[in-house]
Write an enzyme that holds these catalytic residues in place. Sequence first.
Site, short mmCIF file in Angstrom:
data_model
loop_
_atom_site.label_atom_id
_atom_site.label_comp_id
_atom_site.label_asym_id
_atom_site.label_seq_id
_atom_site.Cartn_x
_atom_site.Cartn_y
_atom_site.Cartn_z
NE ARG A 1 -10.81 -16.65 -68.34
CZ ARG A 1 -11.97 -16.49 -68.98
NH1 ARG A 1 -12.15 -15.44 -69.77
NH2 ARG A 1 -12.95 -17.37 -68.85
CG ASN B 1 -17.87 -21.19 -77.21
OD1 ASN B 1 -17.06 -20.26 -77.17
ND2 ASN B 1 -19.17 -20.98 -77.30
CE LYS B 2 -18.00 -18.57 -70.85
NZ LYS B 2 -17.12 -18.69 -69.65
CB ALA C 1 -10.70 -16.78 -77.55
NE ARG D 1 -16.37 -12.13 -72.27
CZ ARG D 1 -16.92 -12.14 -73.46
NH1 ARG D 1 -17.09 -11.00 -74.13
NH2 ARG D 1 -17.28 -13.25 -74.04
CG ASP E 1 -13.02 -19.75 -75.25
OD1 ASP E 1 -14.24 -19.88 -75.43
OD2 ASP E 1 -12.51 -18.73 -74.77
#
Length: 348
Positions: A94, A250-251, A53, A51, A240
């Site tokens: 994803r 992003n997260k 990017a 995981r 990402d």
Amino acid sequence: MSNTITIPTSIEWHCDHLQILNQQKLPKVTEYLQLRKIDDFYDAILSLKVRGAPAIGITAAYGLALSAQHYPVDKWEDFLHQFKIDKEILASSRPTAVNLFWALERLEKKIDQCISINEAKTLLLHEAIQIHAEDEETCRQIGEYSLEILTPGTSVLTICNAGSIATAKYGTALAPFHLAREKELYFKVFACETRPVLQGSRLTTWELQQSGVDVTLITDSMAAHTISNKGISAIIVGADRIASNGDTANKIGTLSLAIIADHYGIPFYVAAPSTTFDLTIGSGSEIPIEERPIEEVTSIEGVNIAPEDTEVFNPAFDVTPSSLITAIITEKGIIHPDFNQNIKKMLR
Ligand code: MRU
């Protein structure tokens, strides 16, 4: 003076398979997996065994190139047909990290130049290896630029794992801390645990400990208190997908940190390679946000933490508006506002 340190990596090419560090099992178990078939690659990306990017992009490139070595076809049209099927399989793993699509497109462009199946097989593999090698150099450069704006000796906060194991090596947001160790500089890093799947507590703490960086774990809900009480000098996060106006996916939890940074008047930096920019979109509202299985929220390691049948919303990413971002650190340099203009200038 350069200091020899151990910076963990997660992806290794082995001629007939890709070896990855299983990030699902860290930190309890350090397990390596061999990916050989297209379904192995798809599953590894989907289930977060690999995981982050850039690492997703590198893995997908190897998956597509390796699978193409074994197509049981003689005709160019059949080769291309199978290639497109595999590309679609990987592209459906994803949706948010644009590096995945960038890497797949880069391989597709490569075979456009080929005149035989054998040539295509060779060039695809070379291209995947090249993508892998370039990312290491890119991340090192992001680390160098980050060290120009972070102040050694201070405390810096981060979320998720934008580290060495999320890239070829060094990471993006964590690159300055690994490089600082090499240069015998000191930072204190505060890592948000990053619910729901805990990339901060499971991965960032493990990775920084491996290279001897001083890291302190907090839960996500402790960020505001920590910033106001522990003298955090800056926040640095990965990305990402970055739209052409600088809006950054992003997260999940990153947006809250940007709002808190704004409240306390501390800089909020995004560190990302040029492969994470999506200049085809004007703003963050166009970024597809992945929603993941509800079990990631209702349970931890198989133990239920919510009543059965609880309704759950589980977006894996959020979008931070560019107005909350102080600067974006890339391998080409540091981009300051006005992002709409300066991103294009820097990436040109
Ligand atoms: O769901 P993940 O673990 O793939 O999310 C990762 C992140 O959000 C990272 O910050 C981002 O991909 C950058 S990794 C250098």
